[in-house]
Each structure stands twice: as C-alpha cells, then as structure tokens.
Design an enzyme around this catalytic site. Structure first.
Site, short mmCIF file in Angstrom:
data_model
loop_
_atom_site.label_atom_id
_atom_site.label_comp_id
_atom_site.label_asym_id
_atom_site.label_seq_id
_atom_site.Cartn_x
_atom_site.Cartn_y
_atom_site.Cartn_z
CG ASN A 154 -1.74 1.24 1.36
OD1 ASN A 154 -1.78 2.06 0.44
ND2 ASN A 154 -2.41 1.41 2.49
CE LYS B 177 -0.17 3.16 4.78
NZ LYS B 177 -0.07 3.27 6.23
CG HIS C 3 -5.80 2.03 5.18
ND1 HIS C 3 -5.37 2.94 6.13
CD2 HIS C 3 -4.79 1.14 5.02
CE1 HIS C 3 -4.14 2.60 6.51
NE2 HIS C 3 -3.78 1.51 5.86
CD GLU D 293 -2.89 5.49 6.72
OE1 GLU D 293 -2.88 5.55 5.49
OE2 GLU D 293 -1.97 4.96 7.39
CD GLU E 295 -3.47 -2.25 7.29
OE1 GLU E 295 -2.43 -2.53 6.72
OE2 GLU E 295 -4.03 -1.14 7.18
N GLY F 66 2.44 2.48 10.79
CA GLY F 66 3.37 3.60 10.64
C GLY F 66 4.08 3.98 11.92
CB SER G 137 5.12 -1.65 12.03
OG SER G 137 4.74 -0.31 12.26
P1 13P Z 1 2.99 0.50 7.67
O1 13P Z 1 3.51 -0.78 7.12
O2 13P Z 1 3.72 1.71 7.17
O3 13P Z 1 2.87 0.46 9.17
O4 13P Z 1 1.51 0.68 7.10
C1 13P Z 1 0.64 -0.40 7.20
C2 13P Z 1 -0.57 -0.09 6.44
O5 13P Z 1 -1.35 0.76 6.82
C3 13P Z 1 -0.81 -0.81 5.18
O6 13P Z 1 -2.08 -0.57 4.70
#
Ligand code: 13P
Length: 251
Positions: free
Chosen positions: A9, A11, A94, A96, A166, A172, A212
C-alpha cells in the site's frame, strides 16, 4: 488457509514516474515469488505502474473507489475507471480513510458490495485502536467491523474477499503486533467468517496482517497459522525490503 497475498500500500507516495521506476526495480526481484503480489498505488500512478508490470505476475490495486457507477461525485473514482486501467484489487476501509475521510462501516459495506459486483477483489481493512486493545475490546470491535463490512455479501462472494487486520496502533509506528497477537485476532476474524458463512468458506478467505510489517519481522508473522499474507505500507516503498517480505511469504 486462504491463498497467500503480499500487497504493498503505497498510500500517498511516489509520482507516476517514481512509481513506474519502483515497479521496474521490483520486477527482477519478484520473478520467483511463491505468493501473489499486489501493488496498491495512487490513482494517478495506476497507468504508469500498469505499463511497468505488464506481462509480469504482479497484480495492480487501487486504494479506494466510489460505490456508485458514475455521476455527479466530484473527485471520486469509479470501478469501471479502475478496471479499464487493469486494476484487479482495491483496498477498502483503510483506517486512515476511516480516520481522516469519514469512511464509515456503512460506506465500507457499500464499497465492498460494489467492488464485488464489478469484479474487483476488495481488500477490506479492520483493526482496533490502542485504547480498544487496552480496554479488552479488540475481539468484539474487529468482529463487528467484519460483520458490518460484509453485510449482504453472499457466502460465494465472501470467498473472493481479502481481509486485512491492521491494528491502528501498529500502522506507521514501528510498533508491530506480536506474532501471537496478530495470529489470535486473525483467528477471531476467521471465526466471525465461519459464523457467517461456514467453516469451509472461512478457511478459504485470505486474511492479511498489516502494521509495521517489514523485512525483519515478516518471516515470524508469516509462520503463524492464521496469517495469509501482509498489507505493507512503509516497507513497500523500498524494493529490497518488499522483496524480502515476498520471499518470507513464498511457500
Ligand atoms: P505501515 O507498514 O507503514 O505500518 O503501514 C501499514 C498499512 O497501513 C498498510 O495498509
């Protein structure tokens, strides 16, 4: 369990030319991968990345879609638009998007139904906050998110859904869930699927871990019985790290 899928992803990172360059760098590294690989890239990168991965085993994914076919929805993107660019997967719900863009259980459900109706494979994200984990609410909350997302999805269609667990506190932050925490909550998600659709369907659904996940911890996570893959954020932006994760997932 379900088939193993490692999805990156990206982002809101990488311009079209940068994205194509990363995809090209990945190609030789992923040639012998023993799992499915998906790159979920920004909308405007889709065409360039599609061109770069043409003829390879890497699949293309988006990070969102709208739940209507077309119309007066300024700034939104439809399933047909995605499909024409070769998109096969789409991330839905997601954390976010839930947190910053008012995505709700209801819109996640509408988008999941719409993706399935239009032949896109939804990667539906669920996961608890730190307060919920510390309050002992993880299982009930995550099970509720799964039920809400899959409302109206038939058993047959559910087999084609990918779920991503997640935990919000692990995204993150560099703070990965322990192998056992991830495996246990994914087990709860599978039980929820079994209650809705029966054991056979539940066993065939791919359930990824995300948060992560990186080149160092991927092998341990992938060795857990319930974990069918990963949804990778930061580490998906580095070709070598992503390749190491794919190797860890190759069976
Ligand atoms: P990270 O791997 O940067 O923690 O992000 C995970 C994520 O949100 C994947 O969709």
């Amino acid at each position: 369990m379900g088939r193993t899928i490692i999805a990156g992803n990206w982002k809101m990172n990488l311009t079209p030319s940068q994205g194509a360059a990363l995809a090209e760098e990945l190609l030789p590294k992923l040639e012998n991968a023993g799992c499915e690989i998906v790159l979920c890239v920004p909308y405007v990168d889709l065409a360039a990345v599609a061109q770069a991965i043409k003829g390879s085993k890497i699949r293309l994914g988006a990070q969102n879609l709208h739940f209507k076919a077309s119309g007066a929805y300024t700034g939104e993107i439809s399933a047909a638009m995605l499909k024409e660019l070769g998109v096969e997967y789409v991330i839905i719900g997601h954390s976010e998007r839930r947190q910053y863009f008012a995505e709700s259980d209801e819109t996640v459900n509408l988008k999941t139904l719409f993706a399935l109706e239009n032949g896109l494979i939804p990667i539906v994200c669920v996961g608890e906050s730190l307060a919920q984990r510390e309050g002992g609410q993880t299982d009930a909350f995550v099970a509720g998110q799964v039920r809400a997302a899959l409302k109206g999805v038939s058993a047959e269609a559910a087999k084609g859904v990918v779920l991503a667990y997640e935990p919000i506190w692990a995204i993150g932050t560099g703070k990965v869930a322990s192998n056992e925490q991830a495996d246990e909550t994914i087990g709860v998600i599978r039980q929820t699927l079994a209650a809705l659709y029966g054991q056979e369907a539940a066993q065939s659904v791919t359930i990824q871990y995300g948060g992560s996940m990186n080149a160092q911890n991927a092998e341990g996570l992938m060795a857990m019985p319930q974990i069918d893959g990963g949804l990778i954020g930061g580490a998906a932006l580095k070709a070598e790290d992503f390749a190491v994760i794919v190797r860890a997932a190759s069976r």
